[in-house]
Write a protein that holds these residues in place. Structure first.
Motif, short mmCIF file in Angstrom:
data_model
loop_
_atom_site.label_atom_id
_atom_site.label_comp_id
_atom_site.label_asym_id
_atom_site.label_seq_id
_atom_site.Cartn_x
_atom_site.Cartn_y
_atom_site.Cartn_z
N ARG A 152 6.07 -24.66 -23.43
CA ARG A 152 6.66 -24.33 -24.74
C ARG A 152 7.76 -23.31 -24.55
O ARG A 152 8.05 -22.90 -23.43
CB ARG A 152 5.58 -23.81 -25.69
N ALA A 153 8.35 -22.88 -25.63
CA ALA A 153 9.46 -21.93 -25.59
C ALA A 153 9.06 -20.64 -24.88
O ALA A 153 7.89 -20.26 -24.87
CB ALA A 153 9.93 -21.63 -27.01
N GLY A 154 10.03 -20.00 -24.27
CA GLY A 154 9.80 -18.69 -23.67
C GLY A 154 8.97 -18.71 -22.41
O GLY A 154 8.42 -17.69 -22.01
N GLY A 155 8.82 -19.87 -21.76
CA GLY A 155 8.05 -19.95 -20.54
C GLY A 155 6.55 -19.96 -20.73
O GLY A 155 5.80 -19.87 -19.77
N VAL A 156 6.10 -20.08 -21.98
CA VAL A 156 4.66 -20.14 -22.26
C VAL A 156 4.16 -21.56 -21.99
O VAL A 156 4.82 -22.54 -22.32
CB VAL A 156 4.38 -19.76 -23.73
N CYS A 157 3.00 -21.66 -21.36
CA CYS A 157 2.35 -22.95 -21.13
C CYS A 157 1.00 -22.94 -21.83
O CYS A 157 0.23 -21.99 -21.67
CB CYS A 157 2.18 -23.21 -19.64
N VAL A 158 0.73 -23.98 -22.59
CA VAL A 158 -0.49 -24.07 -23.40
C VAL A 158 -1.44 -25.08 -22.78
O VAL A 158 -1.04 -26.23 -22.54
CB VAL A 158 -0.14 -24.47 -24.85
N PRO A 159 -2.68 -24.70 -22.53
CA PRO A 159 -3.65 -25.66 -22.00
C PRO A 159 -3.91 -26.79 -22.98
O PRO A 159 -4.08 -26.56 -24.18
CB PRO A 159 -4.92 -24.82 -21.79
N GLN A 160 -3.89 -28.00 -22.48
CA GLN A 160 -4.22 -29.21 -23.22
C GLN A 160 -5.15 -30.02 -22.32
O GLN A 160 -5.37 -29.65 -21.16
CB GLN A 160 -2.96 -30.02 -23.56
N PHE A 161 -5.66 -31.14 -22.82
CA PHE A 161 -6.47 -32.02 -22.01
C PHE A 161 -5.77 -33.36 -21.83
O PHE A 161 -4.91 -33.74 -22.62
CB PHE A 161 -7.83 -32.32 -22.69
#
Length: 136
Positions: A122-131
């Motif tokens: 996602r924006a700003g280098g953030v990574c969100v855990p998904q499955f």
């Protein structure tokens, strides 16, 4: 211009979790007193209230215990994603985790489906855990 997807509020307590996600690792906490595995990050153990917690890399493997198919986007930023699957899965290490299941037709979803954690940038280098399904 479309709206951006939500970003987490990163705090001192949650930073190791989000730094791990940015590196492609699912980081969990473990209580050094009672050995409980903890998810979501917090400053104390919900089982024994100890503040002696350590971080470790989890396997990222889980099984779906419940899910829903979302047809109405909660915000404009998610409009292109519908329909999508939102699931609660039990991680191999014990805690439950809620995330979207990507890469699956909602008709193939089922309880007890093996899934693995992947990370959505996602924006700003953030990574969100998904499955994603562990079996293809």
């Amino acid at each position: 211009m479309s709206a951006a997807k939500a970003l987490p509020r990163i705090t001192q307590v949650t930073r190791p979790y989000w730094d791990g996600a940015r590196s492609g690792k699912l980081m969990l906490q473990r209580c050094q007193t009672c050995r409980a595995v903890i998810h979501y990050p917090r400053p104390w153990c919900p089982a024994c209230w100890s503040t002696e917690l350590e971080w470790f890399e989890a396997s990222g493997h889980a099984r779906v215990i419940t899910y829903t198919v979302v047809h109405q986007p909660p915000f404009e930023a998610y409009a292109l994603d519908v329909p999508y699957v939102l699931a609660v899965a039990r991680l191999e290490e014990g805690p439950q985790m809620m995330a979207n299941v990507l890469g699956i037709d909602s008709k193939r979803m089922r309880i007890d489906l093996p899934v693995r954690v992947i990370f959505e940038a996602r924006a700003g280098g953030v990574c969100v855990p998904q499955f994603e399904p562990a079996e293809q």
